[in-house]
Design an enzyme around this catalytic site. Structure first.
Site, PDB file in Angstrom:
ATOM      1  N   PRO A  94       0.805  -1.122  -0.299  1.00  0.00           N
ATOM      2  CG  PRO A  94       0.176  -0.722   2.062  1.00  0.00           C
ATOM      3  CD  PRO A  94       0.852  -1.773   1.148  1.00  0.00           C
ATOM      4  CD  GLU A  95       3.219   3.981  -3.972  1.00  0.00           C
ATOM      5  OE1 GLU A  95       3.010   5.555  -3.876  1.00  0.00           O
ATOM      6  OE2 GLU A  95       3.627   3.000  -4.914  1.00  0.00           O
ATOM      7  CG  HIS A 148      -3.647 -15.837   7.274  1.00  0.00           C
ATOM      8  ND1 HIS A 148      -2.891 -16.218   7.677  1.00  0.00           N
ATOM      9  CD2 HIS A 148      -4.209 -16.125   6.273  1.00  0.00           C
ATOM     10  CE1 HIS A 148      -2.351 -17.400   6.396  1.00  0.00           C
ATOM     11  NE2 HIS A 148      -3.903 -17.124   5.642  1.00  0.00           N
ATOM     12  NE  ARG A 185       2.461 -12.716   0.042  1.00  0.00           N
ATOM     13  CZ  ARG A 185       3.410 -12.269  -0.648  1.00  0.00           C
ATOM     14  NH1 ARG A 185       3.233 -11.151  -1.831  1.00  0.00           N
ATOM     15  NH2 ARG A 185       4.893 -12.242  -1.014  1.00  0.00           N
ATOM     16  CE  LYS A 215      19.986  12.711  -3.199  1.00  0.00           C
ATOM     17  NZ  LYS A 215      18.950  12.695  -2.541  1.00  0.00           N
TER      18      LYS A 215
END
Ligand code: ZN
Length: 293
Positions: A2-3, A102, A125, A166
């Site tokens: 997930p972001e 789970h 997981r 950079k």
């Protein structure tokens, strides 16, 4: 993974049901997730009230009346649900696995409005993890994080300071969590497309000789904010429809302009380009070679 927008969607879904709730009991069904539960975790939560469901980068932060913060990272498949109780709003980016084996963490809550609730953390997981701390500086996960992309602290001037000199490609520079917190592979591709910047251009190219941000860097800061804001809004309004279509994933895939769209036409108005995929540091980047330069 997930972001930030997915985690924010989970936070917004949970907040009305956990804020103000007293934690009456904590049940750990195993000693660890990705990492062992912190020593005394259950005892520290019991008897306290969740005062705020907060977020920093991709971490959910449950602020407790004791002054402590319970941090939760969803890993890849972590999800929260209430037993025998349906959320009014979408609460997760990932359809919870109903397989009880789970269900690793269970909290019995007493909420002033909703009464007794059982909040369950399920994670097939087990890449998720929790942490417990009083001061943010104590948390290895929060230390050194850059500004929140949707806060005023994130802006082109700050980015220019980081990008000056950079040689690293734009993609890597934006994934650096010290530059901006919580941005991952998907939304970096989306933000760069929005700002018409190639993912492989050197970060320093967007900084003027004076050290000030270029117009393009300002567009990028706007692009980051826009794609995240739109994804959060999509999570609040369309996640349910999306889940009905595909019960296994709540990613906002229908909203992506370039991510995972190799070979498809570029959605930029009037652009006739085709989305291309390149691999940078072992991970895919998607962009349009016609309108991103
Ligand atoms: Zn294009």
């Amino acid at each position: 993974m997930p972001e930030l927008p997915e985690v924010e969607t989970v936070r917004r879904g949970l907040a009305p049901y956990v804020e103000g709730a007293r934690i009456e009991r904590v049940i750990l069904n195993r000693p660890d997730l990705r990492f062992p539960f912190p020593a005394g975790f259950a005892e520290a939560l019991m008897g306290t009230t969740i005062t705020l469901a907060d977020r920093r980068a991709k971490y959910l932060l449950f602020r407790l009346s004791s002054g402590a913060t319970w941090l939760s990272h969803l890993g890849m498949t972590g999800s929260y649900r209430f037993e025998d109780f349906k959320f009014k709003e979408p609460s997760r980016y990932y359809e919870p696995d109903e397989d009880r084996k789970h269900d690793h963490l269970v909290l019995e809550l007493d909420h002033p409005e909703h009464g007794k609730l059982r909040l369950i953390y399920n994670d097939a997981r087990r890449f998720g993890f929790v942490d417990l701390f009083t001061e943010e500086s104590e948390s290895a996960y929060l230390k050194g994080l850059g500004p929140e992309p949707l806060s005023n602290a994130f802006n082109a001037v700050e980015m220019a300071e980081r990008f000056k000199g950079k040689k690293a490609p734009m993609k890597a520079a934006l994934l650096d969590q010290r530059v901006v917190a919580g941005l991952g592979n998907i939304y970096v591709s989306e933000a760069l497309h929005r700002a018409h910047i190639r993912p492989d251009v050197a970060a320093a190219r967007l900084v003027l000789r004076s050290g000030a941000p270029s117009r393009r860097l300002e567009d990028l800061a706007d692009g980051v904010r826009t794609v995240l804001t739109e994804a959060i809004e999509a999570g609040g309004s369309t996640l349910r429809d999306f889940r009905a279509a595909d019960g296994t994933s709540g990613y906002f895939q229908h909203r992506f302009a370039v991510y995972d769209r190799e070979g498809e036409p570029c959605p930029t108005p009037l652009c006739r380009g085709t989305i291309k995929r390149i691999v940078q540091s072992g991970r895919s980047s998607f962009f349009c070679p016609t309108c991103q330069h």
